[in-house]
Enzyme design. Sequence first.
Site, PDB file in Angstrom:
ATOM      1  N   ARG A 321      -2.015  25.253  -7.523  1.00 26.71           N
ATOM      2  CA  ARG A 321      -0.913  25.006  -6.769  1.00 26.71           C
ATOM      3  C   ARG A 321       0.306  25.432  -7.410  1.00 26.71           C
ATOM      4  O   ARG A 321       1.449  24.648  -7.450  1.00 26.71           O
ATOM      5  CB  ARG A 321      -0.697  23.328  -6.573  1.00 26.71           C
ATOM      6  CG  ARG A 321      -2.145  22.731  -5.910  1.00 26.71           C
ATOM      7  CD  ARG A 321      -2.099  21.296  -5.720  1.00 26.71           C
ATOM      8  NE  ARG A 321      -3.493  20.879  -5.231  1.00 26.71           N
ATOM      9  CZ  ARG A 321      -4.026  19.538  -5.517  1.00 26.71           C
ATOM     10  NH1 ARG A 321      -3.183  18.672  -5.737  1.00 26.71           N
ATOM     11  NH2 ARG A 321      -5.233  19.457  -4.974  1.00 26.71           N
ATOM     12  N   ASP A 508     -15.763 -20.846  26.994  1.00 26.38           N
ATOM     13  CA  ASP A 508     -15.000 -20.912  26.049  1.00 26.38           C
ATOM     14  C   ASP A 508     -13.414 -20.420  26.354  1.00 26.38           C
ATOM     15  O   ASP A 508     -13.531 -19.556  27.276  1.00 26.38           O
ATOM     16  CB  ASP A 508     -15.441 -20.485  24.490  1.00 26.38           C
ATOM     17  CG  ASP A 508     -14.344 -20.054  23.491  1.00 26.38           C
ATOM     18  OD1 ASP A 508     -14.030 -21.548  23.008  1.00 26.38           O
ATOM     19  OD2 ASP A 508     -14.399 -19.245  22.849  1.00 26.38           O
TER      20      ASP A 508
END
Length: 736
Positions: A321, A508
């Site tokens: 790099r 529920d």
Amino acid sequence: MSKIHIVSNRLPLSIQQEENSFSLAPSVGGLATGMRSIYKEYGGKWIGWPGLAKDDLTEDEILEIDDKLVDEDCLAVHLSKEEINLYYEGFSNNVIWPLFHYFAQFIDYNHDYWEAYKKVNHKFAQKVLEVVDDGDIVWIHDYQLLLVPELIKSVKPNVTIGFFLHIPFPSFEVFRILPWRNELIKGMLGADLIGFHTYDYERHFFSSVRRLLGYEISFNEIHLEDRIILADAFPMGIDYDKFENMAKEIAHKPLSERSDLHRELEKYFLVSPDRKLILSIDRLDYTKGIPNRLHAFEKFLIKYPEFRNKVSLIMLVVPSRDEVEQYKLLKSEVDELVGRINGQYGGVNYTPVWYFYRSLPFENLIELYSTSDVALITPVRDGMNLVAKEYIASRINQSGVLIISEMAGAVKEMGEAIIINPNNEAEIADSIHQALTMSMEEQKRRMRYLQDRIRRYDVFKWSREFIKGMKKVEKLQHNLLAKRITPTVSRELVEHFSKAKKRAIFLDYDGTLVDFKNDPQAASPDAELHKLITALEKNEKNTVTIISGRDRETLERWLGDHKVNLIVEHGVWLKKIGEDWQMLHNISSSWKPTIRPILESFVDRTPGTFIEEKNYSLVWHYRNSEPEQGELRANELKDELREMTANHNLEIMEGNKVIEVKAGGINKGVAAMRFLSDTQYDSIIALGDDWTDEYMFRELPKSAYTIKVGMKKTEAAYKVESVKSVRNLLKELGKN
Ligand code: GDG
């Protein structure tokens, strides 16, 4: 047989441009070696960038490259210079790389990088989708492709996807810095198995998943609405035999056949019998701790002057790099340091630091490994670090000492090495001294342990284990999905229901009819829900019962106008249509003053939590706490309560982010059965989402249609994915 495809930023080949054509050469890196055997064996493809920018190639040349790659079962994702610049150099190496290595100050928050990263990840996913079939496995590698798992999963849900991260996953406090954090983590969650080098990276990942997306995690399973994902640590290994065999080959070579480098090294040792070499090998990167290594080596020469003229550091630094500003700066810093140390401590026959800024052929690498007395590996952050493992594999006579930073993933497998903090230069200097003066017996004792471990878990074992993991998760998901209501079952259910003359429907409330809200009082029924219930209750064949852990007042306020029965507080109270509340059990609440202070102390110590008081129970809610702290405190609380509850015949119930203390012997199962005992029903349907509903699923007759909301393990006969699916089902039932 299902195929296994590999996806990585780079293909495992490099393409050489010759005069009129191209030739392919296999890459020698660890990943390429480990994976090559896999995708060939399983008849898959390797998808990646071939390494040449497409703007430098003509259409015909691209076709020629593609043709050549087909012979190697590779598929190219062709990228333009701009894409490479923005997606690879930009987002991958200038955003994710620094962030994941804790160098947040180096991040370049450039929106164009992000746009390009998304676009290129789409390109990769698109290429995969061209070749992948249902039932195949796709194994995606590394930080350049974090979005690819989700991009594939959303189109091909029946493909098993593995993702392996080769670099660290940072702590949540660091990861949260990123503006695109949620997108990245969602991208990764498209995978079914997510692999890291170490457990630490895995737990950092879990922490980000919990905090950013709120998913529940138990052990190493992440529970999504419709899927379970596994994450695990798979420390990557090396091709051990390759290193060992080359070291043996070199050792047996006659002097005349040895390389120039090897001869140079031998000359160095000839000067004096007590000369020693320390070795370091890395890419030029700010994560690798090169300046601190040099500072520490200088400290060593100052503190132990008797080693001057006798010990050199060989530093092989591979260019990398070098267009990026931080890397340029690092290069000059290293050049300067090496120059200064060599100027200050060097002499006619002695160079303290041998500095190679280039890459060397494999054989030379092994010569360095096998001639160096010490390997000095000092990264400030490193996902794994394969150099440490390669050094160990190349020490065929078991001599040699490894000094390794505690910040390298590899350290977890290297208990017998000398472990240092890369920022503690004095400690490193002393460790060098310790390594150089270690007895041969001790060196061999340590090296044998290290070699046994690294040999066993080599790159082939690593890849096999990962594939085993993918198959395991495939099976796990298959089992979990086995109970899912298919269109056929859904038709059967509706048919059965429509034929029945007397139907009991148990519903529920939270997590079943409505989604969870941060404030439980904010979960009142919306218009759609009222409409669904009305449709059901209008049909006189139906007996609808809401069965919940909620208190009487709330449910009556919300649903009191409906013609439904209410069972609340997990079965303490029943209110039949048009009647008053009756107690199903005679219970007392005299225990509350003893338990309440305990819960209060947990509220005081755990921000975001609160107590809900019901007539016959006390509930500690921790949905709004820091997720990890909430779990921790919930366990602590359960422990603390356990003794008290036994003495008072109480029960601790663990719901969804709640701990509830209530009188023992009462639950939704007992209550539902009491309710059913009055009347004969020819169809029973029960829906619920958490484990308090499991009592009901267990107790109801086998002929009942018991349905769990969510994908967790259950005693119910069937599963549906979400509140939305429950509502769709109720809508159908309401028509009959
Ligand atoms: C990433 C993560 C993780 C080096 N110089 C030469 C050469 N090498 C080879 C080594 C080794 C490899 O390069 C370097 O691997 P590392 O693991 O040390 O580091 P990264 O490149 O940063 O790799 C890392 C890895 O992914 C795998 O998951 O361990 O943490 O950062 O294999 O031998 N090879 C040759 N000549 C050289 O001059 N032939």
